[in-house]
Motif scaffolding. Structure first.
Motif, mmCIF file in Angstrom:
data_model
loop_
_atom_site.group_PDB
_atom_site.id
_atom_site.type_symbol
_atom_site.label_atom_id
_atom_site.label_comp_id
_atom_site.label_asym_id
_atom_site.label_seq_id
_atom_site.Cartn_x
_atom_site.Cartn_y
_atom_site.Cartn_z
ATOM 1 N N THR A 1 46.133 12.222 -4.204
ATOM 2 C CA THR A 1 47.325 11.307 -3.672
ATOM 3 C C THR A 1 47.416 11.748 -2.007
ATOM 4 N N THR B 1 48.183 9.477 0.905
ATOM 5 C CA THR B 1 48.994 10.218 2.231
ATOM 6 C C THR B 1 48.963 10.332 3.433
ATOM 7 N N ALA C 1 50.318 7.997 6.505
ATOM 8 C CA ALA C 1 50.352 8.306 7.369
ATOM 9 C C ALA C 1 50.160 7.823 9.384
#
Length: 457
Positions: free
Chosen positions: A16, A20, A24
């Motif tokens: 994760t 992420t 981003a």
């Protein structure tokens, strides 16, 4: 115990976090990996075609952009493109390839960011050598020198495991299977060749990688396309399976093949990172010694490497496996696992030449990975010694002896990989690789405001 630790490191938290960070940076860049493809393609592959006479004359004096790119490709294109893809398919089903693509597309922005930071914070020491990599921007950027040393130690351990022992073991098993060469004889030969290249330093490694990788990758792509040409009718169905199984619920998948979204996601993301290394920080170290460059230029090269490694090479391997098994009506498990599965699928179309192709590709890719990981380990050792010298001054002679000891230890690891059973080493090396990601992700998250992406022209 090792398997439990492996599951914890490569569990949902790390996967994760990797996604992420990738998402981003992709959003911060305005989708530059996708919408800026004309820019980064022109500044990477296109720049090689525009190489001027002065650049050609200066080759051999320092590490060029092309040599750094080939060395980074050598580190990423390896057993993961053959064994890793086959393992992802058998364990996670065709849907794992979709999530492997996702890890690559988001990982392109991550690779850019870590390489950008690596060039931004690098510096030359008193010996005139570049000190670079995540350990440097953890120190200079986050002002956490001890976290940088911790990352460096993990990277050195990974270089002696995943970078040397695992790769040399793959070479021995491959050559032993295809040519019947005894492990001891193979170990002596592989160790001698690897050490002779590594002893020449980063310039020799860069030259060998520059000559080896374009030919090796080109030949693998050529024969993959021939195999797919013989199974062209199965290509649409293979793509349909990839997308269908990526979102197939566990309850439905259980009656079809035991796959499911969770397994496809886990093995797709994990094997994708294992192959392209985006998020581990290794690309920052591999590009750090490049001369006459900018953070933006090397960042775009890192993006290209992730794209080529996963979107091109891994996809070709996956399509060959899916199309051949679809053509023959067999199952993935019926052909075996790992390199055996890939070799068997090539062999259906190309006969014995198919098996020799996979054996040759495994050998070349694994050898290239070994010399590239020595390059990375050598760069990391330089960084760790530089940081330790703040508290414990080290003379030039002491540094030189430590570097020689690392070369000897690396050669020993290569030899032991050839003659040993490495199930535990595989697991431990994967753990060290995964642990490298945590401090690197910390830096990427906290330093993201500093990273600048090129404009889409």
């Amino acid at each position: 115990m090792i398997q439990k630790l492996h599951g914890m490191v490569w569990g949902p938290v790390l996967l994760t976090l990797l996604l992420t960070v990738g998402i981003a940076y992709t959003l911060r860049s305005g989708g530059f990996p996708l919408f800026g493809i004309k820019v980064w393609w022109r500044e990477t592959v296109g720049s090689l075609l525009r190489e001027d006479g002065e650049a050609k004359r200066q080759k051999g004096q320092y590490v060029t952009k092309g040599q750094a790119a080939c060395t980074a490709l050598a580190a990423t294109i390896g057993t993961g493109n053959i064994v890793g893809v086959a393992t992802a398919l058998t364990a996670g089903g065709p849907g794992a390839i979709f999530w492997m693509w996702v890890s690559a597309l988001t990982g392109m922005a991550t690779a850019y960011a870590e390489t950008w930071l690596g060039i931004r914070y690098r510096y030359k020491n008193t010996q005139g050598r570049w000190v670079c990599g995540p350990a440097v921007y953890l120190d200079k950027g986050l002002h956490m020198p001890f976290l940088g040393i911790f990352y460096g130690i993990l990277c050195l351990m990974a270089s002696l495991g995943m970078g040397s022992m695992v790769q040399s073991n793959a070479i021995t098993q491959t050559i032993g299977f295809s040519a019947g060469v005894p492990p001891l004889l193979c170990g002596v030969a592989v160790t001698a060749v690897t050490c002779s290249v590594a002893a020449g330093g980063i310039l020799r490694i860069g030259k060998v990688a520059e000559k080896l990788m374009p030919w090796a990758a080109g030949i693998y792509i050529f024969f993959s396309c021939i195999t797919l040409g013989a199974c062209y009718e199965q290509i649409p169905g293979a793509f349909m399976d990839i997308f269908r199984y990526a979102f197939l619920p566990e309850s439905v998948a259980g009656g079809i093949g035991g796959y499911g979204i969770s397994r496809a996601f886990r093995y797709g993301i994990a094997r994708g990172v294992f192959s392209n290394e985006a998020g581990l920080g290794s690309l920052a170290g591999l590009h750090g010694a490049t001369e006459n460059t900018t953070p933006e230029e090397q960042g775009m090269w890192a993006m290209f490497e992730v794209f080529f490694d996963t979107i091109v090479i891994c996809t070709l391997t996956a399509l060959v496996i899916l199309c051949v098994t679809g053509r023959t009506g067999g199952t993935l498990q019926g052909y075996g696992d790992g390199a055996v599965l890939t070799a068997g699928c090539f062999g259906v179309v190309l006969g014995n030449m198919g098996e020799y192709l996979v054996s040759g590709a495994m050998t070349i890719f694994a050898f290239a990975t070994m010399i590239a990981w020595f390059f990375l380990g050598r760069q990391t050792l330089e960084t760790v010694l530089e940081q330790i010298s703040r508290w414990l001054p080290l003379s030039a002679g002491t540094r030189n002896n430590i570097e020689i000891a690392y070369l000897i230890l690396y050669g020993y690891a290569v030899f032991m990989g050839c003659v040993s059973n490495l199930e535990a080493v595989w697991a431990l090396s994967d753990i060290w690789n995964g642990m490298m990601a945590f401090p690197n992700i910390c830096a990427l998250l906290l330093l993201q405001r500093q990273v600048r992406f090129p404009k889409r022209k």
